[in-house]
Design a protein around this motif. Structure first.
Motif, PDB file in Angstrom:
ATOM      1  N   PRO A  18      -6.168  -0.353  -3.306  1.00  0.00           N
ATOM      2  CA  PRO A  18      -4.913  -0.426  -2.478  1.00  0.00           C
ATOM      3  C   PRO A  18      -4.404  -1.712  -2.275  1.00  0.00           C
ATOM      4  O   PRO A  18      -3.412  -1.906  -1.757  1.00  0.00           O
ATOM      5  CB  PRO A  18      -5.722   0.008  -1.123  1.00  0.00           C
ATOM      6  N   ALA A  19      -5.158  -2.825  -2.591  1.00  0.00           N
ATOM      7  CA  ALA A  19      -4.554  -4.168  -2.425  1.00  0.00           C
ATOM      8  C   ALA A  19      -4.111  -4.660  -3.644  1.00  0.00           C
ATOM      9  O   ALA A  19      -3.688  -5.932  -3.884  1.00  0.00           O
ATOM     10  CB  ALA A  19      -5.767  -4.968  -1.924  1.00  0.00           C
ATOM     11  N   SER A  80      -5.563 -10.637  -0.400  1.00  0.00           N
ATOM     12  CA  SER A  80      -5.147  -9.441   0.188  1.00  0.00           C
ATOM     13  C   SER A  80      -6.374  -8.740   1.140  1.00  0.00           C
ATOM     14  O   SER A  80      -7.576  -8.966   0.798  1.00  0.00           O
ATOM     15  CB  SER A  80      -4.930  -8.437  -1.026  1.00  0.00           C
ATOM     16  N   HIS A  81      -5.977  -8.051   2.291  1.00  0.00           N
ATOM     17  CA  HIS A  81      -6.686  -7.576   2.939  1.00  0.00           C
ATOM     18  C   HIS A  81      -6.304  -6.144   3.559  1.00  0.00           C
ATOM     19  O   HIS A  81      -5.162  -5.984   3.880  1.00  0.00           O
ATOM     20  CB  HIS A  81      -6.876  -8.487   4.243  1.00  0.00           C
ATOM     21  N   HIS A  82      -7.141  -5.238   3.498  1.00  0.00           N
ATOM     22  CA  HIS A  82      -6.679  -3.832   3.804  1.00  0.00           C
ATOM     23  C   HIS A  82      -7.806  -3.063   4.401  1.00  0.00           C
ATOM     24  O   HIS A  82      -8.926  -3.364   4.265  1.00  0.00           O
ATOM     25  CB  HIS A  82      -6.230  -3.112   2.321  1.00  0.00           C
ATOM     26  N   GLU A  83      -7.371  -2.281   5.570  1.00  0.00           N
ATOM     27  CA  GLU A  83      -8.394  -1.530   6.255  1.00  0.00           C
ATOM     28  C   GLU A  83      -7.856   0.088   5.927  1.00  0.00           C
ATOM     29  O   GLU A  83      -6.797   0.412   6.020  1.00  0.00           O
ATOM     30  CB  GLU A  83      -8.563  -1.704   7.590  1.00  0.00           C
ATOM     31  N   GLU A  84      -8.858   1.012   5.806  1.00  0.00           N
ATOM     32  CA  GLU A  84      -8.522   2.391   5.399  1.00  0.00           C
ATOM     33  C   GLU A  84      -8.304   2.884   6.954  1.00  0.00           C
ATOM     34  O   GLU A  84      -7.473   3.951   7.003  1.00  0.00           O
ATOM     35  CB  GLU A  84      -9.751   3.045   4.715  1.00  0.00           C
ATOM     36  N   TRP A  90     -13.174  -1.772   5.145  1.00  0.00           N
ATOM     37  CA  TRP A  90     -12.147  -2.772   5.002  1.00  0.00           C
ATOM     38  C   TRP A  90     -12.241  -3.153   3.332  1.00  0.00           C
ATOM     39  O   TRP A  90     -13.399  -3.103   2.918  1.00  0.00           O
ATOM     40  CB  TRP A  90     -12.482  -3.977   5.902  1.00  0.00           C
ATOM     41  N   TRP A  91     -11.136  -3.550   3.077  1.00  0.00           N
ATOM     42  CA  TRP A  91     -10.895  -4.080   1.502  1.00  0.00           C
ATOM     43  C   TRP A  91     -10.540  -5.603   1.667  1.00  0.00           C
ATOM     44  O   TRP A  91      -9.629  -5.883   2.345  1.00  0.00           O
ATOM     45  CB  TRP A  91     -10.217  -3.173   0.955  1.00  0.00           C
TER      46      TRP A  91
END
Length: 368
Positions: A18-19, A80-84, A90-91
């Motif tokens: 996703p990132a 990059s930082h992403h949360e589902e 967390w990514w």
């Protein structure tokens, strides 16, 4: 989405997340930086080239605070930082720095990493001690280090400047090729940790007598009288350990004695020292150590990467931060005992980060 593997790369080349694009993905599950994630990401980063990126997935909320601190201290960049979802997982996508920030790093009173190496020769044992950190017993799988592997390990260890090897188990004298393992460590200082109960007869006696007298035997003896020792290690084990100490001394070996105690009762410790005086054990050859809450031990000292000074430890199937933690997957450094250069590299990188964190007062090593 491609499934993730704890051991490192998911597949060759770039993997979409996703990132964005990353070179390698790791899934830390619910580990935090103090309970294993730090070793996992440090090991993965060492495999990447500057400019390549590591994808990190975590279900542990504290990582959202700790991972950026780790990256800042080391010099990597979080791109990059992403949360589902609001509850995770967390990514993160972390880009390896072109040149990692150098830190002033001294070992102080520590034994420099690379000078001492622990090796679990095997995991089977004639005893099943109540606090055994390695979960050794007569029923345990042997998981032996074979002589060819030992030769490769000790050859690289010498080449890296190694000096001291400690052979532990299990009970090392249950390894049918213990003598060959010791021979493979020629030129190194060797200590064998043993319960001293089974080397008095037959083939094991022959192995004992064949050993160079420069080899040190470290024998487990938990108390001055049988009650405590036998309660922790098995009926009759105290008397047989004393017999083994006497035999080793009579054959000209240096004998050290190590006691493992849940609580250091001053009276009991004083009595143990008097007993060791009577057995001719020098004061410098005595060690009293606490029980670690690992393996069979249901209570004892809590240990983690942040609370244990590293003692790199090799088994037939991997490398670990410390010999008391070889049943704890969060303390595993590598899935293979070789190359030692990578094992020592991960430990040194982690220690540099610990020192940098201590100097700046930043918290990235949670103990619980």
């Amino acid at each position: 989405m491609t499934s993730l593997e704890m051991s490192g790369a998911v597949q060759p080349g770039n993997v979409p997340t996703p990132a964005g694009l990353v070179t390698e993905l790791i899934d830390g599950g619910q580990m935090d930086c103090g309970s294993g994630l730090l070793l996992l990401i440090t090991r993965a980063m060492r495999r990447l080239q500057p400019g390549q990126s590591l994808g990190v997935r975590s279900s542990e909320s504290s990582v959202t605070d700790d991972l950026p601190v780790w990256a800042e201290l080391v010099g990597h960049g979080i791109i990059s930082h992403h949360e589902e979802s609001a509850e995770g997982p967390w990514w993160f996508v972390v880009q390896k720095a072109e040149a990692v920030v150098s830190t002033v790093f001294t070992h102080g009173d520590r034994t420099p990493v690379g000078q001492r190496l622990w090796v679990y020769t095997n995991f089977d044992c004639n005893l099943a001690c109540t606090y055994c950190c390695a979960e050794s017993s007569p029923r345990a799988a042997s998981r032996r280090v074979e002589p060819a592997m030992a030769t490769a390990i000790f050859d690289e260890f010498r080449a890296l400047g190694g000096k001291e090897v400690l052979l532990t188990g299990g009970e090392p004298f249950m390894h049918p090729e213990l003598g060959e393992l010791v021979s493979a460590a020629d030129g190194l200082s060797v200590t064998i940790l043993t319960n001293a109960m089974i080397f008095g007869k037959g083939r094991r006696r022959e192995t004992l007598e064949s050993l160079d007298r420069e080899v040190t035997l470290q024998v487990s003896l938990d108390s001055a009288t049988p009650e405590l020792h036998d309660a922790q290690r098995g009926r009759g084990s105290w008397a047989r350990a004393l017999d083994g100490i006497g035999l080793a001394h009579s054959l000209g070996f240096r004998v050290r004695v190590a006691a493992t105690l849940y609580d250091e009762d001053p009276t009991g410790v004083a009595e143990l020292h008097r007993r060791l005086d009577a057995e001719g054990i020098a004061a410098d050859d005595r060690l009293i150590r606490p029980v670690a809450q690992e393996g069979f031990a249901e209570t004892g000292m809590h240990v983690s990467v942040s609370t244990l000074e590293p003692e790199p430890t090799i088994t037939a199937d991997g490398a670990w931060w410390h010999p008391v933690a070889v049943t704890n997957p969060n303390m595993k450094i590598a899935d293979s005992p070789l190359p030692l250069s990578e094992v020592f590299g991960v430990v040194n990188d982690t220690m540099r980060l610990q020192d940098a964190a201590a100097r700046t007062g930043r918290e990235v090593f949670r103990c619980a």
